[in-house]
Scaffold this motif. Structure first.
Motif, PDB file in Angstrom:
ATOM      1  N   THR A 111      53.947  29.966  37.052  1.00  0.00           N
ATOM      2  CA  THR A 111      54.373  30.566  38.384  1.00  0.00           C
ATOM      3  C   THR A 111      55.848  30.518  38.452  1.00  0.00           C
ATOM      4  OG1 THR A 111      54.535  28.553  39.703  1.00  0.00           O
ATOM      5  CG2 THR A 111      52.113  29.914  39.688  1.00  0.00           C
ATOM      6  N   ALA A 112      56.358  31.662  39.079  1.00  0.00           N
ATOM      7  CA  ALA A 112      57.716  31.709  39.374  1.00  0.00           C
ATOM      8  C   ALA A 112      57.908  32.526  40.848  1.00  0.00           C
ATOM      9  CB  ALA A 112      58.641  32.538  38.446  1.00  0.00           C
ATOM     10  N   TYR A 113      58.960  32.223  41.442  1.00  0.00           N
ATOM     11  CA  TYR A 113      59.107  32.934  42.779  1.00  0.00           C
ATOM     12  C   TYR A 113      60.588  33.323  42.818  1.00  0.00           C
ATOM     13  CZ  TYR A 113      55.634  29.388  43.284  1.00  0.00           C
ATOM     14  OH  TYR A 113      54.475  28.641  43.262  1.00  0.00           O
ATOM     15  N   ASP A 114      61.480  32.959  41.782  1.00  0.00           N
ATOM     16  CA  ASP A 114      62.817  33.594  41.789  1.00  0.00           C
ATOM     17  C   ASP A 114      63.372  33.992  40.566  1.00  0.00           C
ATOM     18  OD1 ASP A 114      63.782  31.169  40.843  1.00  0.00           O
ATOM     19  OD2 ASP A 114      64.207  30.074  42.701  1.00  0.00           O
ATOM     20  N   ALA A 115      64.566  34.647  40.625  1.00  0.00           N
ATOM     21  CA  ALA A 115      65.246  35.309  39.363  1.00  0.00           C
ATOM     22  C   ALA A 115      65.648  34.170  38.301  1.00  0.00           C
ATOM     23  CB  ALA A 115      66.314  36.052  39.645  1.00  0.00           C
ATOM     24  N   PRO A 116      66.323  33.072  38.762  1.00  0.00           N
ATOM     25  CA  PRO A 116      66.731  32.150  37.965  1.00  0.00           C
ATOM     26  C   PRO A 116      65.715  31.396  37.081  1.00  0.00           C
ATOM     27  CG  PRO A 116      67.867  31.770  40.156  1.00  0.00           C
ATOM     28  CD  PRO A 116      66.838  32.907  40.309  1.00  0.00           C
ATOM     29  N   ARG A 117      64.617  30.812  38.056  1.00  0.00           N
ATOM     30  CA  ARG A 117      63.557  30.114  37.275  1.00  0.00           C
ATOM     31  C   ARG A 117      62.826  30.936  36.521  1.00  0.00           C
ATOM     32  NH1 ARG A 117      62.521  25.729  41.791  1.00  0.00           N
ATOM     33  NH2 ARG A 117      63.818  27.342  42.825  1.00  0.00           N
ATOM     34  N   ALA A 118      62.543  32.176  37.032  1.00  0.00           N
ATOM     35  CA  ALA A 118      61.947  33.113  35.787  1.00  0.00           C
ATOM     36  C   ALA A 118      62.625  33.656  34.542  1.00  0.00           C
ATOM     37  CB  ALA A 118      61.765  34.711  36.443  1.00  0.00           C
TER      38      ALA A 118
END
Ligand code: KIV
Length: 269
Positions: A14-21
């Motif tokens: 899962t990811a919810y934001d740009a840096p982690r994606a």
């Protein structure tokens, strides 16, 4: 989506934001913008309070950070159950406003018509069967599914309905290994397991769980990091430096006399 990529299980997070994606994208086949965002990021006690606007905002952020993984955005509770038409309007909005590649919905057998309606109208659907977190208020909480024969048959029926309606894959959550293996054997589309053993065609975890952000994680999570420990140590060091006037130092301070010192030092400088 093929059952397994070159014989290897599909890697999903899962990811919810740009840096982690951006960080997980090179290593993942599929990134899910899960409605688990409500619990992981917004501090809700279940996913039931998650809204369309939340999913769209997090979906847009993940799409900005992701380069090559297949991005799927969850349809939140209340956005698809009333009718296939309601589902189409909300799924189309998610696709148009985030530009993600597909939507996911928690698909009881009743949702077969809805999944078919979406797929027929060019919306790829990832189904989700077994433990369905949006259904905790009728299912009696976050409990593994398939313990009784009735429940087992229900999960199998949900998975078969999703396949026959045209879903390209199915998340199987919270079931014992023999049931996951039976579903994986029965379906020609990939099964992506979470708490559903190694007998699925792929695996997905909530990224923050496997990074070790929380004290408690479900039994099926393996921790690959200690992000909570790292954040705590870094913040303790920062607080101690600020209180002891050790931060900011010369290196982090602008000076009118030097061109060079106008550059704010970064970690990688
Ligand atoms: O919302 C979510 O993150 C999910 C996965 C855990 C499958 O549905």
């Amino acid at each position: 989506m093929a059952k397994a990529k070159g014989g290897q299980p599909l890697v999903c997070l899962t990811a919810y934001d740009a840096p982690r994606a951006a960080l997980i994208d090179p290593h993942c086949d599929l990134i899910l913008v899960g409605d688990s965002v409500g619990m992981v990021v917004h501090g809700l006690d279940s996913t039931v309070g998650v809204t369309m606007d939340m999913m769209i905002m997090h979906g847009q952020a993940v799409m900005r950070g992701s380069q090559s993984a297949f991005v799927v955005v969850d349809m939140p509770f209340g956005s698809y159950e009333a009718s296939p038409q309601q589902a189409f309007e909300n799924a189309a909005r998610i696709m148009m406003e985030t530009r993600c590649q597909a939507v996911k919905l928690e698909s009881g057998v009743y949702a077969e018509e809805t999944v078919r309606y979406l797929v027929d109208r060019s919306i790829p659907v990832l189904a989700h069967v077994g433990l369905r977190p949006q259904a905790i208020n009728v299912d009696g909480g976050f409990k593994a599914k398939g313990r009784s024969d009735d429940e087992r048959q229900r999960v199998i029926a949900e998975a078969k309905a999703a396949e026959s309606a045209g879903a390209f894959g199915v998340v199987v959550e919270g079931v014992a290994e023999d049931l996951a293996a039976e579903i994986t054997e029965l379906l020609s589309i990939p099964t992506i397991g979470i708490g559903a053993s190694a007998s699925c065609d792929g695996q997905i975890l909530v990224t923050e769980d496997m990074l070790g952000l929380f004290d408690w994680t479900p039994k099926f999570v393996r921790r690959y990091g200690n992000v909570k420990g790292e954040i705590t140590a870094a913040v303790e060091n920062y607080a101690s430096d600020v209180r002891g006037r050790a931060f900011p130092g010369k290196a982090e301070t602008y000076s009118l006399n030097s061109e060079k010192s106008l550059k704010i030092p970064r970690v990688d400088d």
